[in-house]
Write an enzyme that holds these catalytic residues in place. Structure first.
Site, PDB file in Angstrom:
ATOM      1  N   HIS A  28      61.795  26.635 -44.908  1.00  0.00           N
ATOM      2  CA  HIS A  28      60.457  26.742 -44.334  1.00  0.00           C
ATOM      3  C   HIS A  28      59.424  27.034 -45.416  1.00  0.00           C
ATOM      4  O   HIS A  28      58.293  26.531 -45.375  1.00  0.00           O
ATOM      5  CB  HIS A  28      60.421  27.847 -43.282  1.00  0.00           C
ATOM      6  N   ASP A 125      53.612  27.229 -40.380  1.00  0.00           N
ATOM      7  CA  ASP A 125      54.650  26.283 -39.992  1.00  0.00           C
ATOM      8  C   ASP A 125      54.957  26.452 -38.508  1.00  0.00           C
ATOM      9  O   ASP A 125      54.328  27.266 -37.807  1.00  0.00           O
ATOM     10  CB  ASP A 125      55.890  26.407 -40.889  1.00  0.00           C
TER      11      ASP A 125
END
Length: 318
Positions: A28, A125
Site C-alpha cells: 500500500h 489509498d
C-alpha cells in the site's frame, strides 16, 4: 531564525503542499510513496507523507530513512495505537485488521495533523476512507489513489449496486458478472474479499468502495493503451455517470525508478520489446503470494498448456 532558514520556510510555503496517507503494508505504501516523490522531484511540490506506525515492519521503517527522501518530502509518523490488539480476534482477516488499525489511528491523530500541516489536499489509498469525514470537518479535499487495475476499480464502484440486487454469494452465480461497459468477470475470479458476504472483511471492503464517490478525484496507475475498455466505461458509461463518480486521472505507468537493472533484467526487457503487442502473459503473485509445491506444479502445467508467451515473476524465500 537565520536568514537562510527564513528563505527556506518562505519557499516551502509557496510550493503546492499535498499530504499522502497510505494504509499500513509495503504494497500500500510504495505506490503512494512513488507518486509523492514524482510530485516533489518533477513538479516542485512539498509533500507531507503520513505514516501509520501501528504494526509497522522493518522494511517500512527503512523506507523512510532520510537518505531515501528527496528535499521537500516530509515523512510524518502517526504514533502507534495503544492496546490495538484488544480489537482483534484470532479468526479476523487481513482487510478487517487493516481497516481497524486505520480507523483507530485516524480517529486519534489525523485531525490534529491536518490542522498542523494544513495541506491543500489529502491523497489516500482505498483502505483509508475514514479520512473523508475527518477532512470534511477541516475543509480539506480528499483524492483517492486506486493502485490496482481499473477493472477492479470499476467492479468495486459497481459492488454497492450488486450488493443490493443479488441475494446469496456472488461465487454461486450461474453467469459471469457484467460490470457496466466492462469485460465480464467469472465469479470464481473475484477477489477473496468479496467471496464471503457474511464475513466482516466483505463488509469493510464494501464500506470502503461505497465511499469512493466522495473523493474529489481518483488517480489510477494506468493509461489508455493499457486498459482502454474499462477507462472508456468509467468516463462514458451512463451507469458510472449516474453514480456519479469523480474525475478519473490516469497517471501510469508509475513504477519504482531507483531499482537496479541486472543483466538478467535487461535480457528480459529486451525479449519483451521483441514480442508482438498484447501477446505476453505476465504472472506475479506479489511479495505475499505463496504456493505449495503441488500448486506450483499445477500452475506450471497450466501455463505450458496455454501455449502463450509468458513471463513468470516469483520471490524465492530462504
Amino acid at each position: 531564525m537565520d536568514k537562510s532558514a527564513t528563505m527556506a520556510t518562505a519557499e516551502q510555503k509557496e510550493k503546492p503542499h499535498f499530504a499522502f496517507l497510505p494504509s499500513p503494508g509495503m504494497g500500500h505504501i510504495i505506490p503512494l510513496f512513488e507518486f509523492a516523490k514524482r510530485l516533489v522531484i518533477n513538479h516542485g511540490f512539498h509533500v507531507s507523507f503520513f505514516v501509520i506506525t501501528t504494526g509497522a515492519s522493518a522494511a517500512q521503517n527503512e523506507l523512510f530513512l532520510s537518505d531515501n527522501l528527496p528535499a521537500g518530502f516530509h515523512a510524518v509518523e502517526i504514533p502507534p495505537v495503544e492496546n490495538i490488539s484488544s480489537f482483534f480476534t484470532d479468526d479476523m482477516r487481513v482487510v478487517t485488521r487493516l481497516s481497524i488499525i486505520v480507523r483507530e489511528s485516524l480517529k486519534q491523530y489525523l485531525s490534529s495533523l491536518l490542522i498542523k500541516h494544513r495541506p491543500k489536499a489529502l491523497i489516500i489509498d482505498l483502505f483509508c476512507t475514514d479520512a473523508f469525514e475527518i477532512c470534511k470537518e477541516v475543509s480539506i479535499p480528499v483524492h483517492s489513489f486506486f493502485t490496482a487495475s481499473t477493472l477492479l476499480m470499476a467492479f468495486s464502484l459497481y459492488l454497492p449496486t450488486l450488493d443490493r440486487e443479488v441475494n446469496g454469494e456472488f461465487v454461486d452465480l450461474p453467469q459471469h458478472i457484467q460490470t457496466p461497459g466492462c469485460n465480464p468477470i467469472c465469479p470464481h475470479d473475484l477477489l477473496d474479499q468479496v467471496k464471503d458476504r457474511k464475513n466482516d472483511e466483505y463488509k469493510w471492503y464494501l464500506l470502503h468502495v461505497s465511499r469512493l464517490p466522495l473523493a474529489a478525484g481518483i488517480f489510477v496507475n494506468s493509461w489508455d493503451d493499457l486498459e482502454p475498455v474499462t477507462l472508456q466505461a468509467l468516463k462514458e458509461n451512463s451507469f458510472f455517470q449516474n453514480i456519479p463518480i469523480p474525475p478519473i486521472h490516469t497517471i501510469g505507468p508509475l513504477i519504482k525508478q531507483d531499482e537496479v537493472i541486472t543483466e538478467k533484467d535487461a535480457e528480459i526487457l529486451a525479449w519483451l520489446d521483441n514480442q508482438p503487442p498484447d501477446s505476453v502473459l505476465f504472472v506475479v503473485f506479489g511479495s505475499g503470494g505463496t504456493l505449495t509445491s503441488e500448486q506450483l506444479t499445477e500452475l506450471a502445467w497450466g501455463l505450458e498448456m496455454s501455449h502463450q508467451r509468458l513471463l513468470y515473476h516469483f520471490n524465492i524465500r530462504k
